[in-house]
Design a protein around this motif. Structure first.
Motif, PDB file in Angstrom:
ATOM      1  N   SER A  50       0.778  -1.206   0.067  1.00 33.06           N
ATOM      2  CA  SER A  50      -0.061  -0.045   0.048  1.00 33.06           C
ATOM      3  C   SER A  50       0.920   1.324  -0.036  1.00 33.06           C
ATOM      4  N   LEU A  51       0.451   2.273  -1.028  1.00 26.78           N
ATOM      5  CA  LEU A  51       1.114   3.608  -1.056  1.00 26.78           C
ATOM      6  C   LEU A  51       0.283   4.556  -0.108  1.00 26.78           C
ATOM      7  N   GLU A 111      -2.934   1.964 -10.615  1.00 22.43           N
ATOM      8  CA  GLU A 111      -2.328   1.415  -9.251  1.00 22.43           C
ATOM      9  C   GLU A 111      -1.481   2.496  -8.597  1.00 22.43           C
ATOM     10  N   SER A 112      -0.797   3.220  -9.282  1.00 24.94           N
ATOM     11  CA  SER A 112      -0.127   3.944  -8.445  1.00 24.94           C
ATOM     12  C   SER A 112       0.032   5.690  -8.876  1.00 24.94           C
ATOM     13  N   LEU A 132      -1.358  12.777 -11.341  1.00 25.23           N
ATOM     14  CA  LEU A 132      -0.725  12.671 -10.200  1.00 25.23           C
ATOM     15  C   LEU A 132      -0.249  11.219  -9.917  1.00 25.23           C
ATOM     16  N   TYR A 133       1.048  11.058  -9.576  1.00 26.65           N
ATOM     17  CA  TYR A 133       1.592   9.859  -9.713  1.00 26.65           C
ATOM     18  C   TYR A 133       2.623   9.617  -8.477  1.00 26.65           C
ATOM     19  N   TYR A 134       3.024   8.233  -8.014  1.00 24.17           N
ATOM     20  CA  TYR A 134       4.063   7.959  -6.999  1.00 24.17           C
ATOM     21  C   TYR A 134       5.176   7.937  -7.944  1.00 24.17           C
ATOM     22  N   GLU A 135       6.212   8.966  -7.432  1.00 29.15           N
ATOM     23  CA  GLU A 135       7.378   8.725  -7.883  1.00 29.15           C
ATOM     24  C   GLU A 135       8.374   7.845  -7.069  1.00 29.15           C
ATOM     25  N   SER A 136       8.533   6.753  -7.563  1.00 28.93           N
ATOM     26  CA  SER A 136       9.168   5.713  -6.492  1.00 28.93           C
ATOM     27  C   SER A 136      10.624   6.123  -6.040  1.00 28.93           C
ATOM     28  N   GLU A 142       3.458  13.181  -6.684  1.00 27.05           N
ATOM     29  CA  GLU A 142       3.650  14.659  -7.108  1.00 27.05           C
ATOM     30  C   GLU A 142       2.910  14.623  -8.702  1.00 27.05           C
ATOM     31  N   ILE A 143       2.894  15.696  -9.307  1.00 25.32           N
ATOM     32  CA  ILE A 143       2.021  15.888 -10.451  1.00 25.32           C
ATOM     33  C   ILE A 143       3.393  15.739 -11.469  1.00 25.32           C
ATOM     34  N   MET A 144       2.978  15.181 -12.589  1.00 21.09           N
ATOM     35  CA  MET A 144       3.853  14.637 -13.560  1.00 21.09           C
ATOM     36  C   MET A 144       3.997  15.956 -14.569  1.00 21.09           C
ATOM     37  N   MET A 145       5.142  16.284 -14.706  1.00 19.64           N
ATOM     38  CA  MET A 145       5.482  17.666 -15.479  1.00 19.64           C
ATOM     39  C   MET A 145       5.442  17.062 -17.107  1.00 19.64           C
TER      40      MET A 145
END
Length: 147
Positions: A50-51, A111-112, A132-136, A142-145
Motif C-alpha cells: 500500500s502507498l 495502481e499508483s 498525480l503519480y507516485y515517484e518511486s 507528485e504532479i507529472m510535468m
C-alpha cells in the motif's frame, strides 16, 4: 457521495500532522476539520504494498474540489482548490488568478497514479489533464510535468 456517520458505525479518531482530527467510519470515509471525504481507491506498488488511500470531497456527483492521500495516519498529498501539496511542501502551482475555478474529476485511476480533469466556469470548460503519480525514486506523490 458525502460521508454520513450513523450510530452503528465504529468511528476511530486519529491525530494527523496536517488535519487536526480524522474520524474514519466503517465505509472508510473520513471526516476532518476541512470537511467530509469519500474513500475512492488504494494506491499500491508493483509488489502490492500500500502507498496510501485516495479520498475526495465532492461538490456534486462527479466533481470535487479537495483531495487527500493518506498513508496510515499521515496526509502525504493534498489538493485544496488550486493548492497542491506533498510531504515536501508545494508540489504544483496553478496561478491563483484562474477565473471561475470549479473543480476536478477523476478521469483515470491506476495502481499508483490518478489522472484528473480540471474544470472552470461551473464545469463547462475543461483544461488540460493533470497526472498525480507516485515517484518511486523520491518516494513521494507528485504532479507529472510535461517534458
Amino acid at each position: 457521495m458525502s460521508c454520513k456517520f450513523i450510530e452503528k458505525d465504529k468511528i476511530e479518531f486519529k491525530k494527523n500532522q496536517n488535519e487536526k482530527l480524522i474520524a474514519k467510519n466503517s465505509n472508510n470515509n473520513i471526516h476532518t476539520e476541512a470537511g467530509e471525504y469519500e474513500w475512492i481507491h488504494e494506491f499500491k506498488t508493483d509488489l502490492g504494498d500500500s502507498l496510501g488511500d485516495l479520498y475526495i470531497k465532492s461538490i456534486n456527483d462527479s466533481i470535487f474540489n479537495s483531495l487527500r492521500i493518506l498513508s496510515k495516519k499521515d496526509t502525504i498529498y493534498k489538493i485544496d482548490n488550486l493548492d497542491f501539496w506533498n510531504v515536501n511542501g508545494i508540489d504544483f502551482d496553478i496561478p491563483k488568478n484562474q477565473e471561475n475555478f470549479y473543480g476536478y474529476s477523476i478521469r483515470l485511476l491506476g495502481e499508483s497514479h490518478v489522472v484528473l480533469s480540471y474544470y472552470r466556469n461551473k464545469g463547462q470548460n475543461i483544461a488540460d489533464d493533470l497526472t498525480l503519480y507516485y515517484e518511486s525514486n523520491k518516494k513521494v506523490f507528485e504532479i507529472m510535468m510535461a517534458p
